[in-house]
Design a protein around this motif. Structure first.
Motif, PDB file in Angstrom:
ATOM      1  N   PHE A  91      29.974  30.480 -22.598  1.00  0.00           N
ATOM      2  CA  PHE A  91      31.388  30.788 -21.731  1.00  0.00           C
ATOM      3  C   PHE A  91      30.835  30.499 -20.157  1.00  0.00           C
ATOM      4  O   PHE A  91      29.603  30.263 -19.809  1.00  0.00           O
ATOM      5  CB  PHE A  91      31.581  32.216 -21.772  1.00  0.00           C
ATOM      6  N   TYR A 118      35.712  27.998 -24.011  1.00  0.00           N
ATOM      7  CA  TYR A 118      36.526  29.014 -23.765  1.00  0.00           C
ATOM      8  C   TYR A 118      36.519  30.052 -25.137  1.00  0.00           C
ATOM      9  O   TYR A 118      36.795  31.204 -24.960  1.00  0.00           O
ATOM     10  CB  TYR A 118      37.948  28.526 -23.665  1.00  0.00           C
ATOM     11  N   SER A 119      36.159  29.146 -26.173  1.00  0.00           N
ATOM     12  CA  SER A 119      36.047  29.793 -27.442  1.00  0.00           C
ATOM     13  C   SER A 119      34.866  29.505 -28.361  1.00  0.00           C
ATOM     14  O   SER A 119      34.772  28.280 -28.541  1.00  0.00           O
ATOM     15  CB  SER A 119      37.420  29.895 -28.245  1.00  0.00           C
ATOM     16  N   PRO A 120      34.040  30.379 -28.944  1.00  0.00           N
ATOM     17  CA  PRO A 120      33.274  29.956 -30.034  1.00  0.00           C
ATOM     18  C   PRO A 120      33.819  28.750 -31.125  1.00  0.00           C
ATOM     19  O   PRO A 120      33.132  27.933 -31.344  1.00  0.00           O
ATOM     20  CB  PRO A 120      32.622  31.107 -30.773  1.00  0.00           C
ATOM     21  N   LEU A 121      35.108  28.915 -31.038  1.00  0.00           N
ATOM     22  CA  LEU A 121      35.843  28.111 -32.267  1.00  0.00           C
ATOM     23  C   LEU A 121      35.753  26.368 -31.325  1.00  0.00           C
ATOM     24  O   LEU A 121      35.707  25.476 -32.151  1.00  0.00           O
ATOM     25  CB  LEU A 121      37.185  28.366 -32.431  1.00  0.00           C
ATOM     26  N   ILE A 140      27.609  36.014 -26.348  1.00  0.00           N
ATOM     27  CA  ILE A 140      27.199  37.085 -25.510  1.00  0.00           C
ATOM     28  C   ILE A 140      28.616  37.987 -25.757  1.00  0.00           C
ATOM     29  O   ILE A 140      29.779  37.636 -25.722  1.00  0.00           O
ATOM     30  CB  ILE A 140      26.864  36.735 -24.365  1.00  0.00           C
ATOM     31  N   THR A 145      34.112  40.653 -28.116  1.00  0.00           N
ATOM     32  CA  THR A 145      33.794  39.317 -28.285  1.00  0.00           C
ATOM     33  C   THR A 145      33.093  39.012 -29.882  1.00  0.00           C
ATOM     34  O   THR A 145      33.436  37.928 -30.453  1.00  0.00           O
ATOM     35  CB  THR A 145      32.954  38.796 -27.337  1.00  0.00           C
ATOM     36  N   SER A 148      34.886  37.391 -32.688  1.00  0.00           N
ATOM     37  CA  SER A 148      35.330  36.060 -32.653  1.00  0.00           C
ATOM     38  C   SER A 148      34.097  34.991 -32.943  1.00  0.00           C
ATOM     39  O   SER A 148      34.156  33.938 -33.573  1.00  0.00           O
ATOM     40  CB  SER A 148      35.790  35.582 -31.190  1.00  0.00           C
ATOM     41  N   LEU A 151      33.923  35.372 -36.912  1.00  0.00           N
ATOM     42  CA  LEU A 151      34.694  34.620 -37.567  1.00  0.00           C
ATOM     43  C   LEU A 151      34.563  33.276 -37.531  1.00  0.00           C
ATOM     44  O   LEU A 151      34.662  32.405 -38.524  1.00  0.00           O
ATOM     45  CB  LEU A 151      36.403  34.745 -36.852  1.00  0.00           C
TER      46      LEU A 151
END
Lengths: 375, 90
Positions: A91, A118-121, A140, A145, A148, A151
């Motif tokens: 991030f 912006y996203s772990p995806l 982190i 968080t 996410s 998932l």
């Protein structure tokens, strides 16, 4: 009712403020901790402090994961990021958090492949697009968080993605609050509980505050009136001698939390025996690591992270601020050696850090107070 | 304008803070993901597994590209009552 303006209505804010004043005992001093960095930000951005009686002191809690991350964990992330086969993803705010020898932004400038996501995806997508590289996500955050990341790992496992791993630094909110309550340094009258963490974990985990420690807690939203009303609810509890967990943010927070998210986290993570927190030291069962079922995705195992402990710079008093013992502007390097442009400590780096909030929104008022007090 | 918060996809404070939740309205759904829109009209793909089932038009609380909650449309809004009433528990 359902629009933002209702939660920022100035007339209503004045009415709630007057109500708070009416239930405040003028002979008493109240110390209320807002656990979440997002609340600290709202308090200073919207001048909430000016709407409260002088008797109510707001103390800023440890609810910013960037701020509580010890320097050693930053260094370990950097050691992974410097490996030539690695695309390191994190991030944005993590990029500027100082390790003992610099931050991720500086390592990136020296040639490491570090990408802000912006996203772990997004990190997962990068892994799909770069099958010949090792893609590591620097995970982190609190329980908001962690789902996410969970998932994302579930999707990675389902896809059989072998070049993706996670450097897990997720922490949990209850153990540090319990550590604060056990601390002899701090005497608190109540807590404003974190709103979005509670979306996931619900309100029940805070019941120990009232049952074991006799402290009321109100789970709060993030608009100015959310916070004001939460303080009012706390003051009414204190005034009536009640001690309960209340949910001001019921439009978002179910009492039992998000069961699907909790199930996902239970599959992917397990508690670490202990974890180091900046300012609070080692706290048992306060952080998450990947469960044995997801060990193949654990960057700590894949890259043999050494587990080095690094002391904070001597001038940095982030620890005292995190414990609520010092206010940010009482730190000896606040606004001088430590600024958002050149932070010494993580509390000044993160936009939700208490020091950054004070610097950006509250600095002038402290200067006025100090000038006034000298006259 | 959406309820709940001022947060939008291009102005969400610090995602790492862990407590930045962005309310987004579901525009369309494809498998486990939905195209969602914030109060400023910004659009993003959001993973739905943790809040399924989801319908078009619902408002989700999202964090880091994943929906972690739904906005409860029937939940009473406490603020207007704050003048005179006790805070509710549970």
């Amino acid at each position: 009712m359902k629009y933002v303006s209702e939660f920022r209505d100035a007339e209503l804010a004045r009415a709630v403020s007057a109500e708070i004043a009416s239930v405040t005992d003028p002979e008493r001093h109240y110390k209320v901790m807002e656990v979440c960095g997002g609340h600290t930000h709202t308090i200073y951005r919207h001048g909430i402090k000016d709407l409260l009686p002088d008797q109510i002191e707001l103390v800023h809690g440890p609810g910013c994961p960037v701020c509580v991350l010890p320097m050693g964990r930053v260094d370990e992330g950097i050691s992974i990021a410097e490996r030539p086969e690695v695309i390191f993803t994190c991030f944005g705010d993590m990029m500027r958090v100082p390790g003992s020898k610099g931050n991720l932004l500086e390592v990136k400038a020296e040639g490491a492949d570090i990408r802000m996501v912006y996203s772990p995806l997004d990190a997962l997508r990068i892994a799909r697009e770069n099958p010949d590289r090792e893609v590591v996500f620097y995970a982190i955050g609190f329980e908001t968080t962690a789902p996410s990341t969970a998932l994302t790992l579930q999707r990675a496992k389902k896809e059989g993605l072998e070049n993706f791993s996670v450097f897990c630094n997720h922490v949990t909110i209850v153990p540090p609050v319990r550590a604060l309550l056990d601390s002899p340094d701090l005497r608190l009258d109540g807590f404003v509980g974190p709103g979005h963490v509670s979306t996931v974990i619900g309100c029940r985990p805070y019941e120990f505050m009232s049952e074991d420690y006799g402290k009321p807690c109100v789970v709060a939203g993030f608009e100015p009136l959310d916070l004001l009303q939460s303080v009012l609810m706390l003051m009414r509890q204190i005034g009536a001698g009640r001690c309960e967990v209340e949910n001001q943010y019921s439009r978002i927070v179910p009492w039992e939390g998000n069961l699907a998210a909790l199930k996902s986290m239970a599959e992917v993570f397990e508690l670490r025996p202990y974890f180091e927190w900046r300012g609070l030291g080692f706290i048992a069962q306060s952080a998450l690591k990947l469960s044995p079922a997801y060990a193949d995705f654990d960057a700590e195992l894949r890259f043999s992270v050494p587990g080095v402990r690094v002391a904070d710079p001597k001038a940095c008093q982030c620890g005292e601020v995190l414990k609520g013992v010092l206010k940010p502007h009482e730190c000896k390097v606040f606004g001088t050696a430590c600024t958002p442009e050149r932070p010494l400590g993580a509390l000044m780096v993160s936009s939700e850090g208490a020091c950054a909030a004070y610097y950006n929104f509250g600095r002038k008022s402290f200067e006025k107070v100090e000038i006034g007090s000298k006259v | 304008m959406l309820p709940v918060s001022h947060c939008t996809l291009d102005h969400d404070g610090c995602v790492v803070c862990s407590d930045a939740g962005i309310p987004l309205r579901v525009v369309s759904i494809e498998g486990d993901d939905a195209l969602c829109e914030d109060s400023a009209g910004n659009r993003a793909s959001v993973a739905l597994e943790l809040v399924a089932p989801v319908r078009v038009g619902e408002i989700l609380l999202t964090h880091g590209g994943v929906a972690i909650g739904k906005v409860e449309p029937d939940a009473p809004y406490l603020v207007p009552e704050a003048r005179a009433t006790e805070g509710r528990t549970r």
